[in-house]
Every structure is written in C-alpha cells, then in structure tokens.
Design a protein around this motif. Structure first.
Motif, PDB file in Angstrom:
ATOM      1  N   VAL A 202      -4.212 -10.172   0.077  1.00 59.41           N
ATOM      2  CA  VAL A 202      -4.194  -8.611   0.041  1.00 59.41           C
ATOM      3  C   VAL A 202      -3.164  -8.247  -0.830  1.00 59.41           C
ATOM      4  CG1 VAL A 202      -4.108  -6.815   1.581  1.00 59.41           C
ATOM      5  CG2 VAL A 202      -4.988  -9.064   2.474  1.00 59.41           C
ATOM      6  N   ASN A 203      -3.585  -8.466  -2.116  1.00 62.60           N
ATOM      7  CA  ASN A 203      -2.398  -7.863  -3.194  1.00 62.60           C
ATOM      8  C   ASN A 203      -3.374  -7.735  -4.542  1.00 62.60           C
ATOM      9  OD1 ASN A 203      -3.073 -10.709  -4.154  1.00 62.60           O
ATOM     10  ND2 ASN A 203      -1.146 -11.354  -2.649  1.00 62.60           N
ATOM     11  N   GLN A 204      -2.702  -7.696  -5.780  1.00 66.12           N
ATOM     12  CA  GLN A 204      -3.459  -7.720  -6.700  1.00 66.12           C
ATOM     13  C   GLN A 204      -3.599  -9.227  -7.039  1.00 66.12           C
ATOM     14  OE1 GLN A 204      -0.209  -6.340  -6.494  1.00 66.12           O
ATOM     15  NE2 GLN A 204      -0.403  -4.213  -7.193  1.00 66.12           N
TER      16      GLN A 204
ATOM     17  N   GLN B 165      17.463  -7.134   0.950  1.00 67.55           N
ATOM     18  CA  GLN B 165      16.365  -7.844   1.726  1.00 67.55           C
ATOM     19  C   GLN B 165      15.077  -6.810   1.375  1.00 67.55           C
ATOM     20  OE1 GLN B 165      17.857  -7.969   5.842  1.00 67.55           O
ATOM     21  NE2 GLN B 165      17.637 -10.116   5.529  1.00 67.55           N
ATOM     22  N   PRO B 166      13.691  -7.192   1.895  1.00 66.41           N
ATOM     23  CA  PRO B 166      12.562  -6.646   1.247  1.00 66.41           C
ATOM     24  C   PRO B 166      12.337  -5.360   1.777  1.00 66.41           C
ATOM     25  CG  PRO B 166      12.121  -8.750   2.640  1.00 66.41           C
ATOM     26  CD  PRO B 166      13.594  -8.664   2.487  1.00 66.41           C
ATOM     27  N   GLY B 167      13.044  -4.677   3.007  1.00 66.78           N
ATOM     28  CA  GLY B 167      12.629  -3.577   3.397  1.00 66.78           C
ATOM     29  C   GLY B 167      13.317  -2.558   2.876  1.00 66.78           C
TER      30      GLY B 167
ATOM     31  N   VAL C  26      11.523   5.506  -9.962  1.00 67.86           N
ATOM     32  CA  VAL C  26      12.134   6.985  -9.798  1.00 67.86           C
ATOM     33  C   VAL C  26      11.632   7.932  -8.461  1.00 67.86           C
ATOM     34  CG1 VAL C  26      11.747   6.978 -12.418  1.00 67.86           C
ATOM     35  CG2 VAL C  26       9.833   8.034 -10.963  1.00 67.86           C
ATOM     36  N   ILE C  27      11.236   7.190  -7.742  1.00 68.86           N
ATOM     37  CA  ILE C  27      11.054   8.023  -6.413  1.00 68.86           C
ATOM     38  C   ILE C  27      11.813   7.090  -5.339  1.00 68.86           C
ATOM     39  CG2 ILE C  27       9.453   8.507  -4.577  1.00 68.86           C
ATOM     40  CD1 ILE C  27       8.913  10.370  -7.018  1.00 68.86           C
ATOM     41  N   SER C  28      12.803   7.916  -4.640  1.00 62.75           N
ATOM     42  CA  SER C  28      13.809   6.941  -3.677  1.00 62.75           C
ATOM     43  C   SER C  28      13.003   6.304  -2.419  1.00 62.75           C
ATOM     44  CB  SER C  28      14.665   8.155  -3.082  1.00 62.75           C
ATOM     45  OG  SER C  28      14.365   8.904  -2.239  1.00 62.75           O
TER      46      SER C  28
ATOM     47  N   GLY D 140       7.704  -1.554   1.300  1.00 68.56           N
ATOM     48  CA  GLY D 140       8.218  -0.284   1.364  1.00 68.56           C
ATOM     49  C   GLY D 140       6.883   0.697   1.860  1.00 68.56           C
ATOM     50  N   GLY D 141       5.615  -0.030   1.670  1.00 68.52           N
ATOM     51  CA  GLY D 141       4.447   0.548   2.268  1.00 68.52           C
ATOM     52  C   GLY D 141       3.994   1.849   1.096  1.00 68.52           C
ATOM     53  N   HIS D 142       4.374   1.505  -0.076  1.00 70.42           N
ATOM     54  CA  HIS D 142       4.108   2.678  -1.088  1.00 70.42           C
ATOM     55  C   HIS D 142       2.901   2.241  -1.901  1.00 70.42           C
ATOM     56  CE1 HIS D 142       7.104   6.185  -2.365  1.00 70.42           C
ATOM     57  NE2 HIS D 142       6.582   6.049  -1.191  1.00 70.42           N
TER      58      HIS D 142
ATOM     59  N   ILE E  23       6.230 -14.854   0.465  1.00 62.44           N
ATOM     60  CA  ILE E  23       7.094 -13.534   1.013  1.00 62.44           C
ATOM     61  C   ILE E  23       8.569 -13.730   0.441  1.00 62.44           C
ATOM     62  CG2 ILE E  23       7.742 -12.204   3.053  1.00 62.44           C
ATOM     63  CD1 ILE E  23       5.071 -12.874   4.564  1.00 62.44           C
ATOM     64  N   VAL E  24       8.878 -12.725  -0.380  1.00 68.99           N
ATOM     65  CA  VAL E  24      10.296 -12.837  -0.482  1.00 68.99           C
ATOM     66  C   VAL E  24      11.021 -12.181   0.266  1.00 68.99           C
ATOM     67  CG1 VAL E  24      12.007 -11.625  -2.554  1.00 68.99           C
ATOM     68  CG2 VAL E  24       9.701 -12.525  -3.135  1.00 68.99           C
ATOM     69  N   THR E  25      12.128 -12.924   0.878  1.00 69.91           N
ATOM     70  CA  THR E  25      13.033 -12.428   1.949  1.00 69.91           C
ATOM     71  C   THR E  25      14.336 -12.062   1.442  1.00 69.91           C
ATOM     72  OG1 THR E  25      13.383 -14.862   2.088  1.00 69.91           O
ATOM     73  CG2 THR E  25      11.762 -13.719   3.697  1.00 69.91           C
TER      74      THR E  25
HETATM   75  C1  LIG Z   1       5.120   7.963  -4.988  1.00 70.52           C
HETATM   76  C2  LIG Z   1       5.177   6.695  -6.024  1.00 70.52           C
HETATM   77  C3  LIG Z   1       6.057   6.475  -7.016  1.00 70.52           C
HETATM   78  C4  LIG Z   1       6.146   5.162  -7.490  1.00 70.52           C
HETATM   79  N1  LIG Z   1       7.092   5.230  -8.688  1.00 70.52           N
HETATM   80  C5  LIG Z   1       7.346   3.977  -9.240  1.00 70.52           C
HETATM   81  C6  LIG Z   1       8.085   4.030 -10.440  1.00 70.52           C
HETATM   82  O1  LIG Z   1       8.736   4.647 -10.641  1.00 70.52           O
HETATM   83  N2  LIG Z   1       8.255   2.685 -11.079  1.00 70.52           N
HETATM   84  C7  LIG Z   1       7.329   1.556 -10.647  1.00 70.52           C
HETATM   85  O2  LIG Z   1       7.408   0.400 -11.128  1.00 70.52           O
HETATM   86  N3  LIG Z   1       6.380   1.718  -9.630  1.00 70.52           N
HETATM   87  C8  LIG Z   1       6.268   2.871  -8.865  1.00 70.52           C
HETATM   88  N4  LIG Z   1       5.713   3.099  -7.986  1.00 70.52           N
HETATM   89  C9  LIG Z   1       4.650   1.862  -7.543  1.00 70.52           C
HETATM   90  C10 LIG Z   1       5.409   1.053  -6.817  1.00 70.52           C
HETATM   91  O3  LIG Z   1       6.024   0.217  -7.528  1.00 70.52           O
HETATM   92  C11 LIG Z   1       4.286  -0.085  -6.060  1.00 70.52           C
HETATM   93  O4  LIG Z   1       3.397   1.049  -5.201  1.00 70.52           O
HETATM   94  C12 LIG Z   1       4.787  -1.214  -5.152  1.00 70.52           C
HETATM   95  O5  LIG Z   1       3.699  -1.617  -4.880  1.00 70.52           O
HETATM   96  C13 LIG Z   1       5.650  -0.536  -3.972  1.00 70.52           C
HETATM   97  O6  LIG Z   1       6.237  -1.557  -3.298  1.00 70.52           O
HETATM   98  P1  LIG Z   1       6.358  -1.197  -1.767  1.00 70.52           P
HETATM   99  O7  LIG Z   1       6.967  -2.456  -1.224  1.00 70.52           O
HETATM  100  O8  LIG Z   1       6.701   0.008  -1.392  1.00 70.52           O
HETATM  101  O9  LIG Z   1       4.925  -1.305  -1.277  1.00 70.52           O
HETATM  102  P2  LIG Z   1       3.721  -2.166  -0.252  1.00 70.52           P
HETATM  103  O10 LIG Z   1       2.635  -1.240  -0.348  1.00 70.52           O
HETATM  104  O11 LIG Z   1       4.778  -2.316   0.926  1.00 70.52           O
HETATM  105  O12 LIG Z   1       3.571  -3.648  -1.101  1.00 70.52           O
HETATM  106  C14 LIG Z   1       3.100  -3.375  -2.025  1.00 70.52           C
HETATM  107  C15 LIG Z   1       2.488  -4.970  -2.559  1.00 70.52           C
HETATM  108  O13 LIG Z   1       3.581  -5.824  -2.790  1.00 70.52           O
HETATM  109  C16 LIG Z   1       3.310  -7.051  -1.555  1.00 70.52           C
HETATM  110  N5  LIG Z   1       4.913  -7.165  -1.092  1.00 70.52           N
HETATM  111  C17 LIG Z   1       5.816  -6.144  -0.434  1.00 70.52           C
HETATM  112  N6  LIG Z   1       6.704  -6.825  -0.234  1.00 70.52           N
HETATM  113  C18 LIG Z   1       6.740  -8.267  -0.558  1.00 70.52           C
HETATM  114  C19 LIG Z   1       7.428  -9.284  -0.386  1.00 70.52           C
HETATM  115  N7  LIG Z   1       8.678  -9.073   0.291  1.00 70.52           N
HETATM  116  N8  LIG Z   1       7.080 -10.350  -0.680  1.00 70.52           N
HETATM  117  C20 LIG Z   1       5.726 -10.439  -1.150  1.00 70.52           C
HETATM  118  N9  LIG Z   1       5.091  -9.685  -1.469  1.00 70.52           N
HETATM  119  C21 LIG Z   1       5.413  -8.390  -0.877  1.00 70.52           C
HETATM  120  C22 LIG Z   1       2.409  -6.294  -0.549  1.00 70.52           C
HETATM  121  O14 LIG Z   1       1.889  -7.410   0.176  1.00 70.52           O
HETATM  122  C23 LIG Z   1       1.682  -5.701  -1.566  1.00 70.52           C
HETATM  123  O15 LIG Z   1       0.646  -6.227  -2.116  1.00 70.52           O
HETATM  124  C24 LIG Z   1       5.479   3.941  -7.403  1.00 70.52           C
HETATM  125  C25 LIG Z   1       4.580   4.350  -5.918  1.00 70.52           C
HETATM  126  C26 LIG Z   1       4.600   5.695  -5.477  1.00 70.52           C
HETATM  127  C27 LIG Z   1       3.635   5.597  -4.470  1.00 70.52           C
END
Ligand SMILES: Cc1cc2nc3c(=O)[nH]c(=O)nc-3n(C[C@H](O)[C@H](O)[C@H](O)COP(=O)(O)OP(=O)(O)OC[C@H]3O[C@@H](n4cnc5c(N)ncnc54)[C@H](O)[C@@H]3O)c2cc1C
Length: 461
Positions: free
Chosen positions: A454-456, A120-122, A143-145, A84-86, A208-210
């Motif tokens: 590139v992760n924790q 799916q992971p997107g 809690v954030i959509s 999700g890029g979050h 990579i979780v698909t």
């Molecule tokens: C505004 C905001 C609100 C949030 N609220 C919450 C909350 O309520 N609860 C909570 O628990 N967390 C919350 N978070 C934190 C959030 O869970 C993390 O930032 C998480 O990493 C977001 O996942 P993403 O897929 O959007 O992120 P991304 O930045 O795309 O990925 C994060 C990490 O996961 C890895 N990754 C992503 N997809 C895959 C995959 N399919 N397979 C393997 N690795 C993968 C990436 O490599 C990267 O290391 C919040 C973050 C933000 C910015």
C-alpha cells in the motif's frame, strides 16, 4: 454503514481469539471498528479518502512495530503504514487490513556538535523544526509543518532548502528498518548499502523505518515570505518568475502560485525563502520586490520555523483534495499561457496552482546515486484541487484532470513520487525512471511477497 472486520488475503475474518492475545501484548492502543475512537483513528489529512481498516495498531516503539509486522505476516493481512498521514492518495490506510500507525513515535534527538538528528517516524515537520531550531540547525524538508517526516523522506523530500542542501533523502545518514520478515536492519553507506540506496527515494516499499538519522545545517533566520499581485498580473508574474529563477543562487527557494485570498479574491503570488546572509538576500530579492505594484509584500527576516508554517493555512486537515503534479520540460511562453489559462478556471477558491523551482544541490547528485531519479527537471507544476463538500468532487477533479491533460506537451515525463494521487500507477513507474529495475532487485531481496504494497508500489519479481 457496515462495520469493517479484519480479514486476510483470502477474505476470511480473523477471529477474536487470535486478535485478543496480540492486542493485550501490544504496548500502544489497538483500535478496532467497534471502538469509539475508530473514526478519528482512520482520519487522515485528505478527507476524500474514506477507508475502513480492520484494525489500527498504534505503535509506541520498535518492539510494537516488530510484533505488528509478525502478526500481519502470520495472519496474511494487507498492511498499510501510517507516518504523518499526509499522503494525498491515502496510502496510510487500507480497507479491511491492518494499519501500522507510527504517529505516536515522536522521539527527536539533536546532536548539535555532530550536526546529526535522530528522528522517529511519527514526527511532523513542525515538531522537527522546533527541536533543531533550539540549536540554530535545520534538516532540509518540506514546506507544510503538519507533513510527516517519514513518508516525505522516503519519497525524496523537497522544500525551501533543497537547492542549497539537497533533498531530504540526500541528508539521511542511516535508517533503522523493520523488514517484512520482522528483522531489524540498519541501512547506511556501510551496512546493507542496497537497502540504503533504495530507501532514499523508493518510498515505503522495503520495510518500516523506525528511526532516521539526518544531517542538519546551520539555519536560523531566513529572509522570506509572500508577495501578492492581482490575478490579472499572473502571466506577467510567471514570466518574470521564470527569468528571475534562472539566475537564482542556491540559497534561494521560490514558488509561484495562483490562489485566492481568504475572502475568495483570486490573486497571484510568489513565496520565497532566502537562507544565507540577510543583506545579500535583500539584494537577490530586490528585482522581485520591485516587480509591478504588489497588493502585499510580506517578505521579512523570520525564524526558520515561522517560514516553515507560513503556508499551513492553505492546506488544512480535513478538506477534500485531489492533486495532479508533474515536472515541466521548461517554462516556455506556451506553458505559461496554459498554466494561467487553466489555473483561472479553478472551480473552487480553495484550489491552487503552484510552480516550484528545485535544482541546485539536488540536481548535482547523480540520478542513480539514490533511488530518487528526478533530479534534472527544474520546475514542478502542482495542480491542487481543494474543496469542502464531498458532493462537488466531480467538478473539482475534472478541473485538475483537464488541466493536467492540457499540460502533456510541456511535461518532462517525470513525476515527484510524493505528490502522486490515488491510482497513478503509470506515473509511479515514470517517477522511478531508470532506477526502477534496480528497485525491483532490492524489493525482491527484502520483500519478495510484496508485504508492503500500500504505497507507490515496486512489484517484486
Ligand atoms: C499539504 C501537503 C504539503 C506537502 N508538502 C510537501 C513538500 O513541501 N515537500 C515534499 O517533498 N512533499 C510534500 N508533501 C507530500 C508528502 O511528502 C507526502 O504526502 C508524504 O507521503 C507524506 O508523508 P507522511 O508520513 O505524512 O504520509 P503517510 O500518508 O503517513 O505515508 C505516506 C507513505 O509513506 C509510507 N510510510 C510512512 N511512514 C513510513 C515508515 N516509517 N516506513 C515505511 N513507510 C512509511 C506509507 O506507507 C505511505 O505509503 C506534502 C503533502 C501535503 C498533503
């Protein structure tokens, strides 16, 4: 501004003659630095992160993911994976390497009779809630959509339902994963149980979780919303919150906040969500609603997806962000004084401070039953610096760091993996806690070369 090129671990550029055959075989778009959509493709939630990947591949399905992993391994590329890029630390992006972007993989299938959901992971949380709500179901998540389900689940996942139904990762039944060798594996209680254990809280380290298969629960209408008080009441409200949450039933999720109204007025607030019988919820919330003289009481029954987007306005895409977060030992009077004192010094009206209560069902799981170790701390403190002008970064980052340093005596020593910012390596180790050594074993088995780094990061032996 220099144009990034795709380089391998030795710093050598990858030739077009190598890239083009891969590009033409790929089903989804392959975006390179000279392409018109390159800048939008490398944009993530946190605008403070400005990385220039050598190439971004948008996958449409499993075959694209396998091809991208194989290409990256053969060409010895640094790889970042975007869900999700979050991620606030920008772990969806890298400089010079390959971003495997899953944001187009949006499939959701709800099996209402079995209360199972395949995702799916997107997929973003709001998209998932929308589909499950059709059947009066929900998967416990954040809690954030706009947050991605993928990264959130792999790092644990906390939200309004955590006390009743556990972490998001506690509700995964199976994963489909592409590991660093390009193989597709299933991870569940019966298949590759070591991988199943590690994926539930171990982050993006193992592949990579698909596809995720989740348990879902009957959640349709909740009693929730926000109560707002003048900022001068912050200490009294946080003290009340501590006592109120001590006797909270598992149906109740409650966050305390220091924030500003859209016009910049500093306020203090409690956001809450009761998931259960609404009449029982009214009784549980009565003391909170009777406390003091609120400026606003917007607690009401609402569809769960509405509750799930209530806070979206406070975390828009494209602002500058820097977070510090840690679990607290407890919310004693000194901790409350420090939180309110430093919170009042926030350098931006967009910044916020949150105290979030977890516990409940998540705390009843053995910390070693999954990779997610941080189950016993009740309260997490989030120091969320947010601003718009990149030139102001120093003072906002400095506020968050000074605040976090002052909280050291009150920290429980554990961290929530999902909230860790850029470069917090010590905190990553502490977040994994007693599970770190076992994670190293699993990492060494499935990713001995640290392809997914590139992760924790868990570093293989
Ligand atoms: C505004 C905001 C609100 C949030 N609220 C919450 C909350 O309520 N609860 C909570 O628990 N967390 C919350 N978070 C934190 C959030 O869970 C993390 O930032 C998480 O990493 C977001 O996942 P993403 O897929 O959007 O992120 P991304 O930045 O795309 O990925 C994060 C990490 O996961 C890895 N990754 C992503 N997809 C895959 C995959 N399919 N397979 C393997 N690795 C993968 C990436 O490599 C990267 O290391 C919040 C973050 C933000 C910015």
């Amino acid at each position: 501004m220099s144009i990034a090129s795709l380089v391998n671990h030795a710093g050598e550029s990858i030739a077009d003659t190598v890239i083009e055959p891969f590009r033409s075989a790929h089903q989804g778009p392959v975006i390179r630095p000279a392409d018109a959509d390159y800048d939008s493709a490398r944009r993530i939630w946190n605008a403070s992160i400005d990385r220039r990947p050598g190439m971004i591949v948008r996958c449409t399905g499993l075959a694209d993911v396998i091809a991208a992993v194989n290409f990256a391994r053969e060409q010895r590329l640094l790889v970042a994976v975007r869900g999700g890029g979050h991620n606030v630390g920008g772990r969806a992006l890298c400089d010079g390497g390959l971003v495997i972007d899953l944001s187009r993989m949006k499939g959701i299938h709800v099996d209402a009779a079995a209360k199972r959901v395949r995702v799916q992971p997107g997929v973003l949380l709001g998209e998932l809630d929308r589909e499950t709500h059709v059947y009066g179901l929900a998967v416990p998540a954040g809690v954030i959509s706009k947050t991605g389900i993928a990264g959130l689940t792999l790092g644990g996942g906390v939200g309004w339902l955590v006390r009743k139904y556990g972490l998001t990762c506690d509700n995964v039944v199976s994963f489909e994963v592409v590991t660093a060798d390009g193989q597709v594996r299933r991870a569940s209680a019966d298949e590759n149980p070591d991988l199943f254990w590690a994926l539930r809280g171990g982050g993006g380290n193992f592949g990579i979780v698909t596809s995720f298969e989740f348990k879902a629960y009957p959640v349709k209408t909740v009693l929730g919303g926000m109560i707002v008080h003048p900022r001068q009441q912050a200490k009294a409200l946080l003290t009340f919150y501590r006592d109120f949450t001590q006797s909270a039933p598992d149906e109740l999720g409650t966050y305390f906040g220091l924030l500003c109204m859209p016009d910049g007025t500093p306020v203090t607030a409690v956001v809450t969500c009761y998931n259960g019988d609404l009449a029982a919820g009214e009784k549980v919330l009565e003391p909170l609603r009777r406390f003091g003289a609120p400026m606003m009481d917007a607690i009401a029954p609402m569809p769960f997806p509405q509750m799930q987007s209530l806070l979206d306005g406070a975390a828009p895409h494209g602002n500058q962000n820097y977070w510090k977060s840690s679990f607290l030992k407890d919310l004693n009077d000194e901790a409350i004084d420090a939180i309110v004192g430093y919170g009042n010094q926030a350098a931006s009206p967009l910044s916020a401070v949150l105290v979030e209560q977890y516990g409940g069902a998540a705390a009843r799981v053995d910390p070693q039953a999954t990779a997610f170790a941080q189950r016993h701390a009740q309260y997490d403190l989030g120091i969320l610096a947010q601003w718009t002008d990149p030139a102001e970064a120093d003072r906002h980052v400095s506020w968050a760091r000074t605040f976090a340093a002052a909280m050291t005596p009150h920290q429980a020593g554990g961290f929530l993996l999902n909230f860790l910012g850029e470069g917090e390596e010590e905190a990553v180790r502490a977040a994994f806690g007693p599970n770190y050594d076992r994670l190293v074993e699993v990492k060494t088995k499935y990713d001995p070369e640290n392809f997914f780094r590139v992760n924790q990061n868990v570093v293989p032996k």
